[in-house]
Design an enzyme around this catalytic site. Structure first.
Site, mmCIF file in Angstrom:
data_model
loop_
_atom_site.group_PDB
_atom_site.id
_atom_site.type_symbol
_atom_site.label_atom_id
_atom_site.label_comp_id
_atom_site.label_asym_id
_atom_site.label_seq_id
_atom_site.Cartn_x
_atom_site.Cartn_y
_atom_site.Cartn_z
ATOM 1 C CD GLU A 369 -3.420 -0.656 1.870
ATOM 2 O OE1 GLU A 369 -3.511 0.440 2.442
ATOM 3 O OE2 GLU A 369 -4.022 -1.799 2.019
ATOM 4 C CD GLU A 405 -7.317 10.366 -13.218
ATOM 5 O OE1 GLU A 405 -7.038 9.652 -14.056
ATOM 6 O OE2 GLU A 405 -8.375 10.878 -13.277
ATOM 7 N N PRO A 483 -13.503 -9.872 1.802
ATOM 8 C CG PRO A 483 -13.985 -9.687 4.355
ATOM 9 C CD PRO A 483 -13.974 -9.036 2.821
ATOM 10 C CG ASP A 533 -2.703 -7.583 3.245
ATOM 11 O OD1 ASP A 533 -3.309 -8.318 3.974
ATOM 12 O OD2 ASP A 533 -3.181 -6.126 3.251
ATOM 13 C CG ASN A 535 -6.523 -8.246 2.539
ATOM 14 O OD1 ASN A 535 -6.732 -8.008 3.512
ATOM 15 N ND2 ASN A 535 -5.956 -7.770 1.558
ATOM 16 C CG PHE A 596 -10.524 -8.310 10.815
ATOM 17 C CD1 PHE A 596 -11.045 -9.629 10.727
ATOM 18 C CD2 PHE A 596 -9.412 -8.312 10.619
ATOM 19 C CE1 PHE A 596 -10.363 -10.822 10.595
ATOM 20 C CE2 PHE A 596 -8.339 -9.206 10.465
ATOM 21 C CZ PHE A 596 -9.065 -10.581 10.273
#
Length: 651
Positions: A369, A405, A483, A533, A535, A596
């Site tokens: 990130e 952007e 999820p 990560d 997830n 979470f």
């Protein structure tokens, strides 16, 4: 029949609540709905049809005087005295809402007012209905039988799952002076009425009821409320009408989801008094949050040493840090409303992140990130001063954007100590592009609708130790977050392992042609780290696949989706991998928020070439009891960095 059942249910709940109050502990058999000896799941039953216990919409201006609704004269005199002080703000919509809610509250002074209303509504709803509902026995969402349903586990077996069928307790209007602490064992409660009693204090243990969305303490004799209520971040309504409160704890500023803070009928001081009159609940919460003092910092995270006699301690030994730094674009007050604005600001967070990275002084640092501007303008420059070279790629969407952007698109950055390692090769894995190239995916709607629309990436680097010329593969990845897309996570990790095998095969050939000191005859010979990560929790298909090397084609995480050979033949990979923190049964969490708390970040290593000799421990438990979530003043991301000490095996 239905009418009788509702009446019996109401009667049994009343009996249960009296047991709780007068006996000091719940009777295990007092409620036929759910045994209180087992703390049930906070999930509601799909078959629950009872009406909620609560206030309806505030009444229009001009409702009957509260004097006719069972309040004592002292309450009325006190309340009207405070209201008269505030009548100059009667035109404020915020204060009018306060007055309306307060009038509703004063009507609920009779014993078990809300429970009786719900029972009456249930009888009215079902009056005259003799129809028996017919349910589909094959419906996976059918109501549970006797509070028990069955769910399939990943191996196909059925497992009983307890459903909690009541989540409200009404102890209002009973003249109580104390509340048994046994009440706070009912973690599944989402609504608690202890209004219109004689309570002069409230136990800090109420903070254990983390699922509460409505808490009504109106009409008591409280001169203060415990700051621990700030831990109840799911609260939508906190009603404190008609008490003796002159101020509020600053710790209540963490109640970022609060819609209604009921304060009318209290001798409030400014600025809270004027804020609740003129600007409403959100302004009060913002004021409390921004002015709350910093909590004491936690103790330093401990270094956990692991003994392993098969390791060497020479130049091959290295440390690796993995850290999702929370991109500035995602750090919004909507998502992190419990965090003071100054602690959420990027200018503050980037300095703390950089300090952490430098403090741990790892040989390899894998960040997720990181947007392009953060990388180019800050991390790359600052870490280059600390002897790091780096590799960076953005997520795939950046290709479709203009320059301004594109700078805001995040990606993964791998830093390595330039005095120890040399970059031999680097590769980018764009999961949506890999999916497009697979012939067995081309005819599946799920690939187009679910996989290609996700632009997650992994970057793969081949590093060479400058001292002894040994090589290591480092994968830095960020897997899809949602999820409900467990299938996509599993497919992305499967593609990662397929692509990694191709790269490793090529690098083995290259090292042999260059007559490397190390003869890497197969990909399994090269030390490999896969971190990031993911997830995915330790009970997920992703974790199972990486740790076991195989997964069934009908795994639950695939659902009913079709992904070519993955769902016809299953998944396999050739590496022997282990999560570094599984040596201590994983950390309690790597991600810590009110909604979470769990482990979703990992450092996987090849067990045939490497072993873990040390790990950075978790966060101090005592500190966490006073914190609702990260980021905060001390932790700049909702994630915590994970770090391990890796050594080559003596072969």
């Amino acid at each position: 029949m239905i009418k009788d059942l509702n009446a019996r249910r109401y009667s049994s709940i009343m009996d249960f609540q009296h047991q709780l109050i007068y006996n000091g502990s719940p009777n295990p058999v007092s409620s036929p709905i759910q045994s209180p000896t087992h703390t049930p799941s906070p999930n509601t039953s799909p078959g629950q049809t009872s009406p909620p216990l609560g206030y309806s919409r505030p009444p229009p201006q001009g409702m009957n005087s509260p004097a006719s609704h069972g309040l004592t004269q002292s309450h009325l005199n006190f309340s009207h005295g405070i209201s008269n002080q505030m009548n100059n703000n009667i035109g404020s919509p915020h204060w009018q809402q306060q007055l309306n809610y307060a009038q509703l509250s004063r009507q609920s002074a009779t014993p078990h007012h809300h429970a009786r209303q719900a029972a009456a509504a249930a009888r009215s709803t079902n009056l005259g209905s003799s129809a028996i509902a017919i349910t589909d026995p094959n419906n996976p969402n059918k109501p549970p039988v006797n509070g028990v349903s069955h769910r399939k586990t990943n191996n196909g077996d059925k497992k009983e799952h307890q459903f909690q069928q009541w989540m409200t307790i009404d102890l209002g209007g009973m003249g109580l002076k104390n509340i048994s602490k046994e009440l706070y064992r009912y973690h599944f409660l989402n609504t608690l009425y202890i209004n219109h009693n004689n309570l002069t204090c409230l136990s800090p243990e109420i903070s254990r009821l983390r699922n509460l969305t409505i808490l009504d303490i109106s009409g008591n004799k409280l001169s203060s409320v415990p700051p621990e209520i700030g831990m109840l971040t799911n609260l939508k309504e906190l009603l404190l009408f008609d008490n003796a409160l002159s101020t509020l704890p600053l710790e209540l500023g963490t109640l970022f989801q609060l819609d209604t803070l009921g304060l009318e009928g209290n001798p409030l001081n400014d600025p809270i008094k004027s804020m609740i009159q003129n600007e409403g609940t959100s302004a009060v919460i913002t004021y409390l949050r921004e002015n709350c003092p910093d909590p004491p910092p936690p103790a330093d995270r401990e270094w956990i040493l692991l003994e392993n006699e098969q390791t060497s301690s020479g130049p091959d030994t290295f440390t690796l840090l993995c850290y999702n730094v929370l991109c500035d674009k995602y750090a919004t007050t909507q998502l992190y409303g419990y965090t003071p604005s100054w602690a959420l600001a990027w200018d503050h967070r980037k300095e703390v992140i950089l300090s952490e990275v430098k403090l741990y002084n790892a040989d390899i640092v894998c960040l997720q990130e990181v947007d392009s501007a953060q990388y180019e303008d800050y991390f790359k420059k600052e870490l280059h001063k600390a002897d790091y070279d780096s590799v960076y790629w953005q997520k795939s969407r950046a290709k479709t954007m203009n320059d301004s952007e594109r700078k805001l698109v995040d990606g993964c950055a791998t830093f390595f100590r330039a005095s120890r390692f040399k970059l031999i090769d680097k590769q980018l894995i764009e999961f949506n592009q890999v999916a497009l190239q697979r012939s067995d995916f081309k005819k599946t709607d799920d690939m187009f609708n679910r996989v290609i629309t996700k632009d997650n990436i992994a970057i793969v680097t081949l590093l060479e130790n400058l001292e002894n010329k040994s090589r290591i593969i480092v994968v830095n990845c960020h897997i899809h977050w949602d999820p409900t897309y467990a299938d996509v996570k599993l497919v992305q990790v499967a593609m990662l392992m397929d692509e990694l095998d191709k790269f490793a095969q090529k690098w083995c050939t290259t090292s042999n042609q260059n007559q490397s000191v190390y003869n890497y005859t197969s990909p399994q010979k090269i030390s490999t780290i896969i971190c990031g990560d993911f997830n995915s929790t330790p009970d997920s298909g992703v974790y199972e696949f990486l740790s076991r090397g195989t997964i069934r084609q009908d795994h639950n995480d695939f659902g009913d989706h079709i992904y070519g050979s993955y769902t016809s033949d299953g998944l396999t990979h050739k590496l022997s991998l282990k999560s570094a923190y599984s040596n201590i049964e994983e950390l309690p969490f790597t991600n810590f928020t009110p909604s979470f708390t769990g482990v979703i970040d990992y450092i996987w290593y090849s067990t045939n070439t490497l072993t873990v000799t040390g790990l950075l421990g978790g966060i101090e438990k005592e500190y966490l009891t006073k914190i609702v979530g990260f980021p905060n003043q001390h932790f700049p991301s909702e994630y915590v960095p994970i770090l391990d000490y890796l050594s080559p095996l003596l072969i």
